[in-house]
Design a protein around this motif. Sequence first.
Motif, short mmCIF file in Angstrom:
data_model
loop_
_atom_site.label_atom_id
_atom_site.label_comp_id
_atom_site.label_asym_id
_atom_site.label_seq_id
_atom_site.Cartn_x
_atom_site.Cartn_y
_atom_site.Cartn_z
N GLY A 1 7.71 26.91 -56.36
CA GLY A 1 8.52 26.71 -56.26
C GLY A 1 8.99 25.27 -55.79
O GLY A 1 10.21 24.09 -56.30
N ASP A 2 8.93 25.03 -54.47
CA ASP A 2 9.24 23.62 -53.82
C ASP A 2 8.64 22.57 -54.45
O ASP A 2 8.50 20.90 -53.69
N ASP A 3 7.11 23.28 -55.07
CA ASP A 3 6.68 22.00 -56.74
C ASP A 3 6.09 20.93 -55.55
O ASP A 3 6.07 19.70 -55.96
N ALA B 1 3.29 16.12 -42.61
CA ALA B 1 3.95 16.76 -43.85
C ALA B 1 5.48 17.70 -43.24
O ALA B 1 5.89 17.98 -42.37
N PRO B 2 6.29 17.02 -44.86
CA PRO B 2 6.97 18.51 -44.35
C PRO B 2 6.90 19.69 -44.11
O PRO B 2 6.09 20.43 -44.28
N PRO B 3 8.04 20.41 -43.47
CA PRO B 3 7.73 21.53 -43.39
C PRO B 3 7.73 22.48 -44.28
O PRO B 3 8.64 22.32 -45.33
N GLU B 4 7.37 23.38 -44.59
CA GLU B 4 7.16 24.29 -45.63
C GLU B 4 8.51 25.29 -45.82
O GLU B 4 8.86 25.23 -44.89
N TYR C 1 13.10 17.53 -48.21
CA TYR C 1 12.72 17.48 -47.44
C TYR C 1 13.59 16.11 -46.72
O TYR C 1 13.86 15.72 -45.64
N ALA C 2 13.33 14.79 -47.80
CA ALA C 2 14.95 14.00 -48.37
C ALA C 2 16.11 14.80 -47.01
O ALA C 2 16.86 13.41 -45.93
N VAL D 1 15.59 15.69 -43.52
CA VAL D 1 14.89 14.44 -42.52
C VAL D 1 16.81 14.10 -41.93
O VAL D 1 17.33 13.71 -41.28
N GLU D 2 17.10 13.71 -42.97
CA GLU D 2 18.73 12.45 -42.90
C GLU D 2 19.94 13.84 -42.02
O GLU D 2 20.85 12.84 -40.91
N ILE D 3 20.08 15.35 -42.15
CA ILE D 3 20.01 15.97 -41.86
C ILE D 3 19.92 15.61 -39.84
O ILE D 3 21.15 15.61 -39.40
N LEU D 4 18.92 15.84 -39.46
CA LEU D 4 17.93 16.51 -38.67
C LEU D 4 18.71 14.58 -37.77
O LEU D 4 18.88 14.19 -35.78
N ASN D 5 19.24 13.71 -38.83
CA ASN D 5 18.98 12.26 -38.01
C ASN D 5 20.87 12.35 -37.48
O ASN D 5 21.24 10.75 -37.16
N ASP D 6 21.48 12.71 -38.36
CA ASP D 6 22.78 13.00 -37.66
C ASP D 6 23.47 14.06 -37.02
O ASP D 6 23.93 15.32 -37.47
N PRO D 7 24.18 13.91 -35.92
CA PRO D 7 23.75 15.15 -34.98
C PRO D 7 25.05 15.71 -35.12
O PRO D 7 25.92 17.03 -34.70
#
Length: 484
Positions: free
Chosen positions: A395-397, A425-428, A436-437, A440-446
């Motif tokens: 699914g995530d491939d 490594a990315p979270p499953e 994953y990209a 990361v973008e969401i977590l870097n933007d409060p």
Amino acid sequence: MCSGADFDPRQLIDGVVAGAADLAESDDPLDAEMLGAAFVSIGALNWEAFEQALIEGFVPQFEDKASTGALAMLLAIGSVAPGQAGKAASAAADRLVEAGVEPPRWAAELAEPVKIADCQHLQDAQGAEAMLACVFHRAGRSHAVMVSVDNLDCGAAGDILLLDSDQLPAALEITRADARASGVELTTEVLDAAEFRWQVERALDTRAVHDSELDDLDGVPDDEDGPGYPVLAMLMRARMTALPTPNKPPASHGDGETGLTTLQMLAQLVGSGGPFGAGGPVARRGRPMVAELPAKPKRSGRPAPVYQIKVGLRGAKPPIWRRLEVPADLSLARLHQVIQVAFGWYDSHLHVFETPYGDFGLADVELGHRAEAPVTLEQVAPRVNAKLRYTYDFGDDWQHDILVEKVHNRDAAAYLRCTGGRRAAPPEDCGGVWGYADLVEILNDPDHPEHQEQLEWLGLDSASEFDPGRFDAEAITKALSSLR
């Protein structure tokens, strides 16, 4: 439109013609070819039916509009559509011009012959992956094309890149540099136009067979950053027809295969014990026979050497990879466990090793996977620079490229260890490399509306606890010690 009852095909025709009217103001005929390829590629997976629809429906209705936009659309279709559909569109366009409809500025240029130059074939020594590249010239304009070829997937075409001709040398050098960074040296072969056409058409035809095996069009991946593969493939097919005809027949892709008997299937599943066991040929639906699996080396009691392998997460930017030392006679089932530990996966999804000798994982007739436990790493990757691919979670491939970098004699040191790598490594279950990209973008933007939701999903109190750059080789080696 999807409701059926309210759909009026005339609205579709009007919308297409309106869009083509804007195209008429363009200067570059390549824009017309791209529009035509986008339209024609809609029916690529069911061409016979779509060709009939073009000839009997779309082309006459475009001609009836008798406008500059309609003429632009007919010229665009005629430039790329194969067979009778392309001829019908071109003939209709000629009739509109004769009737006094003014042609677009690029029409004359579009009719000029296309010439090809700088045909190149790049390939690694193992032959796992290749790149085809060339430059097209027409009426003083030039552009380049690069087509990746995956020989682990029967030689099917992968990505197609369209770029300015002056960008090609730099793009090829980046390709070579990326390969060298992975310990692989690419060789370059200059091809004549006929051989280049044969190579490209073989890759496109193989990809078409694979795409036709998908359940529906939703299974064909799209490229949100530009024209998708189907559009560029249609453009490439049209361009190939302008080149000299190859002096050898098209490459077959499964022609004449009779399929496997039940006994052959069972023998493949157990991995040995019959004429088509782990060492025998494998036929997969629509795909050619794969190479015979080499026998396990005889060492007369001597220990197997140690492989230094680099395992990289395909498509990750910045790169995410691990350098591992493992025994050459490690089974693929064991290598699966090693990769799971090295990347922090939970082993909660299916997986498969794709090799030049077939696909190995949990034995599955439907998927065409043979048993991985009886097969060793050195059988499917017998030398330095050998490559294979490991995919986890269909699914995530999560695709991992595995490269044999070095072969060492075994010493007293621990032989399941991590000696290098980069990034966490990315979270499953986060949606693959693209998901994953986004994460990361969401977590870097409060201030992102999903920021708190993603923190809760990860079980974190603060984004400061999430460090995508984290990597600890010693911790991975310690975790691998539990596998011995």
